[in-house]
Design a protein around this motif. Structure first.
Motif, PDB file in Angstrom:
ATOM      1  N   VAL A  79      37.945 -48.850 -37.838  1.00 24.78           N
ATOM      2  CA  VAL A  79      37.004 -49.532 -38.736  1.00 24.78           C
ATOM      3  C   VAL A  79      35.988 -48.526 -39.267  1.00 24.78           C
ATOM      4  O   VAL A  79      35.705 -48.497 -40.471  1.00 24.78           O
ATOM      5  CB  VAL A  79      36.298 -50.704 -38.019  1.00 24.78           C
ATOM      6  N   LYS A  80      35.466 -47.687 -38.389  1.00 28.46           N
ATOM      7  CA  LYS A  80      34.480 -46.686 -38.803  1.00 28.46           C
ATOM      8  C   LYS A  80      35.093 -45.707 -39.798  1.00 28.46           C
ATOM      9  O   LYS A  80      34.476 -45.368 -40.813  1.00 28.46           O
ATOM     10  CB  LYS A  80      33.945 -45.941 -37.581  1.00 28.46           C
ATOM     11  N   GLN A  81      36.323 -45.255 -39.521  1.00 32.19           N
ATOM     12  CA  GLN A  81      37.005 -44.332 -40.418  1.00 32.19           C
ATOM     13  C   GLN A  81      37.199 -44.975 -41.784  1.00 32.19           C
ATOM     14  O   GLN A  81      36.963 -44.342 -42.824  1.00 32.19           O
ATOM     15  CB  GLN A  81      38.356 -43.909 -39.843  1.00 32.19           C
ATOM     16  N   GLN A  84      37.429 -55.842 -41.473  1.00 32.14           N
ATOM     17  CA  GLN A  84      36.204 -56.291 -40.813  1.00 32.14           C
ATOM     18  C   GLN A  84      36.343 -57.731 -40.324  1.00 32.14           C
ATOM     19  O   GLN A  84      35.888 -58.068 -39.231  1.00 32.14           O
ATOM     20  CB  GLN A  84      35.008 -56.143 -41.764  1.00 32.14           C
ATOM     21  N   GLN A 129      35.439 -47.429 -43.106  1.00 27.91           N
ATOM     22  CA  GLN A 129      34.129 -47.564 -43.755  1.00 27.91           C
ATOM     23  C   GLN A 129      33.701 -46.234 -44.377  1.00 27.91           C
ATOM     24  O   GLN A 129      33.168 -46.202 -45.494  1.00 27.91           O
ATOM     25  CB  GLN A 129      33.082 -48.037 -42.750  1.00 27.91           C
ATOM     26  N   GLN A 130      33.934 -45.142 -43.665  1.00 23.78           N
ATOM     27  CA  GLN A 130      33.573 -43.826 -44.182  1.00 23.78           C
ATOM     28  C   GLN A 130      34.400 -43.488 -45.421  1.00 23.78           C
ATOM     29  O   GLN A 130      33.862 -42.974 -46.408  1.00 23.78           O
ATOM     30  CB  GLN A 130      33.752 -42.759 -43.106  1.00 23.78           C
ATOM     31  N   SER A 183      40.794 -50.970 -33.559  1.00 24.09           N
ATOM     32  CA  SER A 183      39.914 -50.030 -32.856  1.00 24.09           C
ATOM     33  C   SER A 183      38.640 -49.807 -33.665  1.00 24.09           C
ATOM     34  O   SER A 183      38.681 -49.735 -34.896  1.00 24.09           O
ATOM     35  CB  SER A 183      40.625 -48.695 -32.630  1.00 24.09           C
ATOM     36  N   PRO A 184      37.521 -49.720 -32.967  1.00 20.57           N
ATOM     37  CA  PRO A 184      36.260 -49.451 -33.668  1.00 20.57           C
ATOM     38  C   PRO A 184      36.321 -48.136 -34.459  1.00 20.57           C
ATOM     39  O   PRO A 184      35.711 -48.023 -35.516  1.00 20.57           O
ATOM     40  CB  PRO A 184      35.227 -49.348 -32.541  1.00 20.57           C
ATOM     41  N   GLN A 185      37.097 -47.171 -33.956  1.00 24.11           N
ATOM     42  CA  GLN A 185      37.239 -45.902 -34.661  1.00 24.11           C
ATOM     43  C   GLN A 185      37.942 -46.102 -36.002  1.00 24.11           C
ATOM     44  O   GLN A 185      37.571 -45.481 -37.003  1.00 24.11           O
ATOM     45  CB  GLN A 185      38.028 -44.882 -33.820  1.00 24.11           C
ATOM     46  N   ARG A 214      42.484 -43.648 -47.468  1.00 26.73           N
ATOM     47  CA  ARG A 214      42.066 -45.043 -47.267  1.00 26.73           C
ATOM     48  C   ARG A 214      43.291 -45.967 -47.298  1.00 26.73           C
ATOM     49  O   ARG A 214      43.437 -46.845 -46.447  1.00 26.73           O
ATOM     50  CB  ARG A 214      41.061 -45.454 -48.345  1.00 26.73           C
ATOM     51  N   LEU A 234      38.962 -53.231 -46.855  1.00 27.30           N
ATOM     52  CA  LEU A 234      37.988 -53.106 -45.775  1.00 27.30           C
ATOM     53  C   LEU A 234      37.497 -54.472 -45.298  1.00 27.30           C
ATOM     54  O   LEU A 234      37.343 -54.694 -44.099  1.00 27.30           O
ATOM     55  CB  LEU A 234      36.800 -52.246 -46.231  1.00 27.30           C
TER      56      LEU A 234
END
Length: 167
Positions: A37-39, A143, A41-42, A33-35, A127, A139
């Motif tokens: 991946v974003k989480q 990706q 990355q953050q 999910s893009p969420q 993480r 990560l």
């Protein structure tokens, strides 16, 4: 001739359907999910920022001892040191000198350092949990998997088009 053409068309349709099933299975297996991946990355960015802040807030202890001289360093992992080197102190540390004297070294803003350490450990644990949920080591692997999922989705769309073209 018509029978051969229909047989070829049926074979092509079967192959297109199989390609579509394979592409769908691959896309489903790789889906991230893009969420997520974003989480991730953050969290990665947060860990890097906190690590940098911790290094800035820490105190550096450097030594250069004559041959045979030793220091005993307490705090975290008590250890005798000799020769020369450097250690980053993130907690109060006592250095015992050979003559029996000692130095008590407290990193600048010890409360800040402890707070940064706590925040860093929390971010690292979060993480790690996200990585474990995704079945990935880091990560970069997530990706790469997301990129592969996008490629599989594109292959699925092409297989659908090919199947519709045969209809």
């Amino acid at each position: 001739q018509e029978a051969a053409r229909l047989a070829d068309a049926a074979t092509a349709a079967t192959q297109a359907e199989q390609a579509m099933r394979d592409a769908r299975a691959q896309a489903d297996a790789l889906a991230v999910s893009p969420q997520a991946v974003k989480q991730l990355q953050q969290l990665q960015g947060q860990c890097e920022r906190l690590q940098a802040q911790l290094e800035v807030a820490s105190t550096s202890l450097s030594w250069r001892l004559s041959r045979g001289a030793q220091l005993q360093v307490d705090g975290g992992d008590a250890q005798a040191i000799d020769g020369q080197g450097t250690r980053t102190l993130t907690q109060a540390t006592r250095v015992h000198l050979a003559n029996g004297d000692s130095l008590h070294i407290v990193p600048g803003g010890i409360n800040d350092v402890q707070q940064l350490q706590t925040q860093l450990h929390t971010a690292q644990a979060q993480r790690s949990a996200v990585l474990q949920d995704l079945g990935a080591a880091d990560l970069a692997a997530v990706q790469a998997r997301a990129q592969a999922a996008r490629a599989a989705s594109q292959a699925l769309a092409l297989a659908r088009q090919a199947l519709q073209g045969l209809a």
